[in-house]
Design a protein around this motif. Sequence first.
Motif, PDB file in Angstrom:
ATOM      1  N   GLN A  53      14.511 120.903   3.686  1.00 59.43           N
ATOM      2  CA  GLN A  53      14.315 119.489   3.347  1.00 59.43           C
ATOM      3  C   GLN A  53      14.982 118.589   4.385  1.00 59.43           C
ATOM      4  O   GLN A  53      14.447 117.543   4.744  1.00 59.43           O
ATOM      5  N   TYR A  54      16.146 118.996   4.875  1.00 61.35           N
ATOM      6  CA  TYR A  54      16.813 118.256   5.940  1.00 61.35           C
ATOM      7  C   TYR A  54      15.940 118.225   7.195  1.00 61.35           C
ATOM      8  O   TYR A  54      15.797 117.182   7.843  1.00 61.35           O
ATOM      9  N   GLY A  57      13.324 115.734   6.735  1.00 60.71           N
ATOM     10  CA  GLY A  57      13.898 114.399   6.902  1.00 60.71           C
ATOM     11  C   GLY A  57      14.070 114.038   8.358  1.00 60.71           C
ATOM     12  O   GLY A  57      13.756 112.911   8.777  1.00 60.71           O
ATOM     13  N   ASP A  58      14.544 114.975   9.163  1.00 56.83           N
ATOM     14  CA  ASP A  58      14.712 114.712  10.591  1.00 56.83           C
ATOM     15  C   ASP A  58      13.375 114.426  11.272  1.00 56.83           C
ATOM     16  O   ASP A  58      13.279 113.546  12.129  1.00 56.83           O
ATOM     17  N   ALA A  69      12.072 109.888   5.085  1.00 57.43           N
ATOM     18  CA  ALA A  69      13.266 110.628   5.502  1.00 57.43           C
ATOM     19  C   ALA A  69      14.346 110.531   4.428  1.00 57.43           C
ATOM     20  O   ALA A  69      14.983 111.536   4.090  1.00 57.43           O
ATOM     21  N   ASP A  71      13.973 110.113   1.268  1.00 54.09           N
ATOM     22  CA  ASP A  71      13.579 110.969   0.143  1.00 54.09           C
ATOM     23  C   ASP A  71      13.861 112.439   0.455  1.00 54.09           C
ATOM     24  O   ASP A  71      14.351 113.178  -0.410  1.00 54.09           O
ATOM     25  N   ALA A  72      13.547 112.864   1.671  1.00 55.41           N
ATOM     26  CA  ALA A  72      13.776 114.270   2.040  1.00 55.41           C
ATOM     27  C   ALA A  72      15.263 114.588   2.066  1.00 55.41           C
ATOM     28  O   ALA A  72      15.692 115.642   1.570  1.00 55.41           O
ATOM     29  N   TYR A  73      16.069 113.682   2.630  1.00 56.37           N
ATOM     30  CA  TYR A  73      17.517 113.915   2.661  1.00 56.37           C
ATOM     31  C   TYR A  73      18.101 113.908   1.247  1.00 56.37           C
ATOM     32  O   TYR A  73      18.991 114.700   0.945  1.00 56.37           O
ATOM     33  N   GLY A  89      22.081 112.856   7.358  1.00 54.33           N
ATOM     34  CA  GLY A  89      20.754 112.244   7.386  1.00 54.33           C
ATOM     35  C   GLY A  89      20.709 110.938   6.616  1.00 54.33           C
ATOM     36  O   GLY A  89      20.187 109.932   7.105  1.00 54.33           O
TER      37      GLY A  89
END
Length: 168
Positions: A53-54, A57-58, A69, A71-73, A89
């Motif tokens: 998931q990180y 986000g990146d 991003a 949301d993913a972090y 993040g």
Amino acid sequence: TLALVADSAAAQVRLGHLAFIQGKTADAVTASRAAVALATNEAAGGSALAWFQYQLGDTLIATGDRPGAADAYAAALAADPSSHLARWGLARVAAAEGRTDEAIHLLDAAIDAVPLPEFLARRADLYSLRAADGDERRAADDRATVLAIAQLAGDADGVYDRTLSLFL
């Protein structure tokens, strides 16, 4: 080749990185999203799922999708509440959106977990931008710590050279 194992989360992350450096940002995002889905299907959990998931986000922040991003972090942090990468993040998103105090707070937590030079250097920059009472000293302390880490790494043959070049 990666094509032979493209149905694994690990391969999709690598394919996403490759697509990104080739300038195929839409493909990079697609591969990064696929990596998260495959990691979930592979029953990855905790820090393993958080890492995928990180990575998503990146990819999203690098392509200009700050809300995605974030949301993913946040999903990475939910999967692994101790994730220093997820906090890093989220701090980057907060800083990009001008939420300096929040970014510093998130970096504090990331640094408490793993005091990486890039975290310290970013926090020093944020202290300098915020310029509240005591921030000049805090920034100087962080910069001194980055230099101390570099000196301690000494014989590690440039482990932190890239970080230092961005910082100095």
